[in-house]
Motif scaffolding. Structure first.
Motif, PDB file in Angstrom:
ATOM      1  N   GLY A  44      39.694  24.177  31.465  1.00  0.00           N
ATOM      2  CA  GLY A  44      40.804  25.105  31.584  1.00  0.00           C
ATOM      3  C   GLY A  44      41.851  24.864  30.525  1.00  0.00           C
ATOM      4  O   GLY A  44      41.799  23.887  29.770  1.00  0.00           O
ATOM      5  N   VAL A  45      42.796  25.767  30.440  1.00  0.00           N
ATOM      6  CA  VAL A  45      43.933  25.603  29.544  1.00  0.00           C
ATOM      7  C   VAL A  45      44.841  24.524  30.129  1.00  0.00           C
ATOM      8  O   VAL A  45      45.231  24.593  31.302  1.00  0.00           O
ATOM      9  N   VAL A  46      45.157  23.515  29.331  1.00  0.00           N
ATOM     10  CA  VAL A  46      45.946  22.375  29.807  1.00  0.00           C
ATOM     11  C   VAL A  46      46.976  21.992  28.758  1.00  0.00           C
ATOM     12  O   VAL A  46      46.905  22.431  27.614  1.00  0.00           O
ATOM     13  N   THR A  47      47.930  21.168  29.143  1.00  0.00           N
ATOM     14  CA  THR A  47      48.834  20.571  28.176  1.00  0.00           C
ATOM     15  C   THR A  47      48.208  19.281  27.648  1.00  0.00           C
ATOM     16  O   THR A  47      47.149  18.844  28.105  1.00  0.00           O
ATOM     17  N   SER A  48      48.890  18.638  26.710  1.00  0.00           N
ATOM     18  CA  SER A  48      48.369  17.397  26.141  1.00  0.00           C
ATOM     19  C   SER A  48      48.360  16.262  27.163  1.00  0.00           C
ATOM     20  O   SER A  48      47.752  15.219  26.923  1.00  0.00           O
ATOM     21  N   ASP A  49      49.005  16.453  28.309  1.00  0.00           N
ATOM     22  CA  ASP A  49      48.952  15.455  29.384  1.00  0.00           C
ATOM     23  C   ASP A  49      47.657  15.534  30.173  1.00  0.00           C
ATOM     24  O   ASP A  49      47.391  14.668  31.017  1.00  0.00           O
ATOM     25  N   GLY A  50      46.858  16.568  29.914  1.00  0.00           N
ATOM     26  CA  GLY A  50      45.585  16.710  30.608  1.00  0.00           C
ATOM     27  C   GLY A  50      45.684  17.573  31.846  1.00  0.00           C
ATOM     28  O   GLY A  50      46.767  18.047  32.221  1.00  0.00           O
ATOM     29  N   PRO A  51      44.556  17.797  32.530  1.00  0.00           N
ATOM     30  CA  PRO A  51      44.536  18.674  33.706  1.00  0.00           C
ATOM     31  C   PRO A  51      45.400  18.149  34.840  1.00  0.00           C
ATOM     32  O   PRO A  51      45.492  16.946  35.079  1.00  0.00           O
ATOM     33  N   VAL A  52      46.040  19.075  35.527  1.00  0.00           N
ATOM     34  CA  VAL A  52      46.810  18.750  36.739  1.00  0.00           C
ATOM     35  C   VAL A  52      45.931  19.066  37.943  1.00  0.00           C
ATOM     36  O   VAL A  52      45.480  20.204  38.106  1.00  0.00           O
ATOM     37  N   PRO A  53      45.654  18.099  38.803  1.00  0.00           N
ATOM     38  CA  PRO A  53      44.754  18.350  39.934  1.00  0.00           C
ATOM     39  C   PRO A  53      45.467  18.997  41.122  1.00  0.00           C
ATOM     40  O   PRO A  53      46.694  19.013  41.196  1.00  0.00           O
ATOM     41  N   ASP A  54      44.663  19.532  42.037  1.00  0.00           N
ATOM     42  CA  ASP A  54      45.115  19.967  43.362  1.00  0.00           C
ATOM     43  C   ASP A  54      46.182  21.056  43.307  1.00  0.00           C
ATOM     44  O   ASP A  54      47.097  21.094  44.133  1.00  0.00           O
ATOM     45  N   LEU A  55      46.042  21.976  42.375  1.00  0.00           N
ATOM     46  CA  LEU A  55      47.004  23.071  42.266  1.00  0.00           C
ATOM     47  C   LEU A  55      46.616  24.284  43.105  1.00  0.00           C
ATOM     48  O   LEU A  55      47.465  25.123  43.419  1.00  0.00           O
ATOM     49  N   TYR A  56      45.329  24.399  43.444  1.00  0.00           N
ATOM     50  CA  TYR A  56      44.832  25.620  44.066  1.00  0.00           C
ATOM     51  C   TYR A  56      44.085  25.313  45.364  1.00  0.00           C
ATOM     52  O   TYR A  56      42.859  25.406  45.427  1.00  0.00           O
ATOM     53  N   PRO A  57      44.800  24.945  46.423  1.00  0.00           N
ATOM     54  CA  PRO A  57      44.116  24.619  47.675  1.00  0.00           C
ATOM     55  C   PRO A  57      43.383  25.825  48.247  1.00  0.00           C
ATOM     56  O   PRO A  57      43.889  26.956  48.213  1.00  0.00           O
ATOM     57  N   LEU A  58      42.188  25.576  48.756  1.00  0.00           N
ATOM     58  CA  LEU A  58      41.360  26.645  49.295  1.00  0.00           C
ATOM     59  C   LEU A  58      41.738  26.890  50.758  1.00  0.00           C
ATOM     60  O   LEU A  58      40.952  26.673  51.677  1.00  0.00           O
ATOM     61  N   ASN A  59      42.968  27.333  50.960  1.00  0.00           N
ATOM     62  CA  ASN A  59      43.452  27.665  52.292  1.00  0.00           C
ATOM     63  C   ASN A  59      43.425  29.177  52.470  1.00  0.00           C
ATOM     64  O   ASN A  59      43.472  29.930  51.494  1.00  0.00           O
ATOM     65  N   ALA A  60      43.383  29.619  53.710  1.00  0.00           N
ATOM     66  CA  ALA A  60      43.417  31.055  53.975  1.00  0.00           C
ATOM     67  C   ALA A  60      44.744  31.646  53.515  1.00  0.00           C
ATOM     68  O   ALA A  60      45.810  31.068  53.741  1.00  0.00           O
ATOM     69  N   THR A  61      44.667  32.805  52.859  1.00  0.00           N
ATOM     70  CA  THR A  61      45.871  33.480  52.362  1.00  0.00           C
ATOM     71  C   THR A  61      46.282  34.658  53.231  1.00  0.00           C
ATOM     72  O   THR A  61      47.426  35.098  53.167  1.00  0.00           O
ATOM     73  N   GLY A  62      45.352  35.196  54.004  1.00  0.00           N
ATOM     74  CA  GLY A  62      45.627  36.388  54.793  1.00  0.00           C
ATOM     75  C   GLY A  62      45.446  37.679  54.032  1.00  0.00           C
ATOM     76  O   GLY A  62      45.563  38.772  54.601  1.00  0.00           O
ATOM     77  N   ALA A  63      45.142  37.599  52.736  1.00  0.00           N
ATOM     78  CA  ALA A  63      44.917  38.808  51.940  1.00  0.00           C
ATOM     79  C   ALA A  63      43.540  39.386  52.255  1.00  0.00           C
ATOM     80  O   ALA A  63      42.578  38.652  52.472  1.00  0.00           O
ATOM     81  N   ASP A  64      43.450  40.710  52.264  1.00  0.00           N
ATOM     82  CA  ASP A  64      42.209  41.399  52.629  1.00  0.00           C
ATOM     83  C   ASP A  64      41.291  41.509  51.420  1.00  0.00           C
ATOM     84  O   ASP A  64      41.714  41.924  50.338  1.00  0.00           O
ATOM     85  N   THR A  65      40.022  41.130  51.599  1.00  0.00           N
ATOM     86  CA  THR A  65      39.023  41.280  50.540  1.00  0.00           C
ATOM     87  C   THR A  65      37.922  42.261  50.924  1.00  0.00           C
ATOM     88  O   THR A  65      37.012  42.500  50.134  1.00  0.00           O
ATOM     89  N   ASN A  66      38.011  42.846  52.116  1.00  0.00           N
ATOM     90  CA  ASN A  66      36.933  43.719  52.587  1.00  0.00           C
ATOM     91  C   ASN A  66      36.749  44.943  51.696  1.00  0.00           C
ATOM     92  O   ASN A  66      35.616  45.348  51.412  1.00  0.00           O
ATOM     93  N   ARG A  67      37.848  45.535  51.277  1.00  0.00           N
ATOM     94  CA  ARG A  67      37.748  46.741  50.447  1.00  0.00           C
ATOM     95  C   ARG A  67      37.038  46.442  49.128  1.00  0.00           C
ATOM     96  O   ARG A  67      36.207  47.233  48.662  1.00  0.00           O
ATOM     97  N   ILE A  68      37.342  45.291  48.541  1.00  0.00           N
ATOM     98  CA  ILE A  68      36.705  44.935  47.269  1.00  0.00           C
ATOM     99  C   ILE A  68      35.222  44.656  47.497  1.00  0.00           C
ATOM    100  O   ILE A  68      34.369  45.113  46.714  1.00  0.00           O
TER     101      ILE A  68
END
Length: 390
Positions: A44-68
């Motif tokens: 991924g695109v990162v800074t020179s400090d390297g990747p930052v972990p645990d930014l995108y937890p796979l928790n439920a958002t409540g957003a609807d995906t059925n239509r897609i």
């Protein structure tokens, strides 16, 4: 150049946009380096400090995906077996990373909208509309229309038109697993990945040359006026010391930093942190960011903006250029990277940037693009190995 009608601008020689009859050594070499870049493990695109972990937890958002999901399934069910073979890819297929904003033919895949009948083409567009807001969908379609406009101006509508775009489906829209889609062609490259009820709409590269149709089939169509004006307004509303800090270079870059085949680019934060803005300035910055996040359907756009707001204190605004002329800006945090730039001519023969040619891109840094980090977490919870086609 500014203020000229399209008819007053010289155009450059033709560039092939369809699959070439002759694969020259030069063309093969250009394809090889793109394949090599896409084959690199995705950091991924990162800074020179390297990747930052645990930014995108796979928790439920409540957003609807059925239509897609339903729209994508309807599209696939309408295809013939031969079309289906070319239209669909495994979720972790490398072709996700073969998108290319140029007009030349490189590594195109999926089904070309031009080759579909009206019903199947509309079903493909329905998939786009299901994942995008009305404004986001209108913007994508307008840019496809402007591709026909430059074809009309150049007398090359066989090579530059509104349907010369490749559409690919990934994963399991017919079941319950992760899935997604990609629209790929000149100045329109949209990647949409869905994992659980999360949607990642990056990388999204959108551009236009010209940015306005002064004549032709889609006369009056215009693009990026809001993104241009909001960026200009944000910079113009800064104090002199703030402008000085926001300015990150003396000259516009040759191209966007994190465009095609730069999935692993290293780019440090630069410019003015949003934490240094006043109330009105902050509102202007968030309104600018929303022009990009609100391309998604409303439910997922809200989730995305909340994700961005969680890192507002580490979001930076960088600027290059003249607010009354041509300019570049970017907004950069651990979870979003937006770039906007006025470009020199490619279809036209002007060598200096003008407002007639615009490139934009949105990335989800630190492994978020293509839903990659979410997909990693999904497979950790639900181990299975599917085919991987190159």
């Amino acid at each position: 150049m500014e203020g000229m009608d399209d008819s007053e601008l010289r155009v450059r020689p033709s560039a092939p946009t369809r699959k070439p009859e002759l694969w020259t050594p030069e063309l093969l070499a250009k394809i090889d380096w793109r394949r090599e870049a896409a084959d690199e493990p995705l950091r991924g695109v990162v800074t020179s400090d390297g990747p930052v972990p645990d930014l995108y937890p796979l928790n439920a958002t409540g957003a609807d995906t059925n239509r897609i999901r339903e729209a994508t399934a309807a599209y696939l069910r309408a295809l013939t077996p031969n079309e289906l073979h070319d239209a669909r890819f495994p979720m972790r297929d490398v072709t996700w990373r073969h998108w290319n904003n140029g007009a030349r033919y490189f590594l195109r895949h999926g089904l070309c909208l031009e080759e579909l009948d009206d019903i199947k083409r509309q079903l493909a567009l329905d998939v786009l509309h299901a994942g995008l807001s009305d404004a986001g969908y209108r913007q994508v379609v307008d840019l496809m229309h402007l591709n026909l406009t430059i074809g009309e101006i150049r007398g090359e509508t066989d090579k530059l038109n509104e349907w010369l775009y490749w559409f690919s489906v990934y994963g399991d829209p017919l079941g319950e697993g992760p899935f997604g889609w990609q629209l790929d062609g000149h100045h329109v490259n949209v990647n949409c990945a869905l994992v659980g009820d999360h949607m990642v709409l990056t990388p999204t590269f959108l551009g236009a040359e010209p940015e306005t149709a002064h004549g032709g089939k889609y006369a009056g169509t215009t693009a990026f006026r809001a993104e241009e004006a909001a960026g200009q307004q944000l910079f113009a509303g800064l104090s002199a010391p703030q402008r000085q800090r926001a300015t990150i270079a003396d000259e516009l870059p040759n191209e966007l930093f994190v465009g095609a085949f730069r999935d692993n680019w290293e780019l440090d934060f630069a410019g003015l942190p949003l934490s240094g803005l006043t109330g009105d300035q902050r509102r202007a910055a968030l309104e600018l960011i929303a022009l990009y996040t609100d391309r998604a359907d409303p439910g997922h756009a809200k989730v995305r903006m909340n994700e961005v707001l969680a890192h507002e204190g580490n979001t930076w605004f960088g600027w290059v250029g003249d607010p009354d002329g041509v300019f570049y800006y970017r907004l950069h945090s651990p979870v979003i990277l937006v770039e906007f730039e006025h470009m020199p001519g490619v279809m036209y023969a002007n060598d200096h940037p003008t407002r007639r040619h615009i490139h934009t891109i949105v990335r989800t840094p630190n492994g978020g693009d293509y839903g990659a980090d979410l997909l990693r977490q999904h497979h950790a919870r639900h181990p299975h190995n599917g085919p991987r086609r190159k």
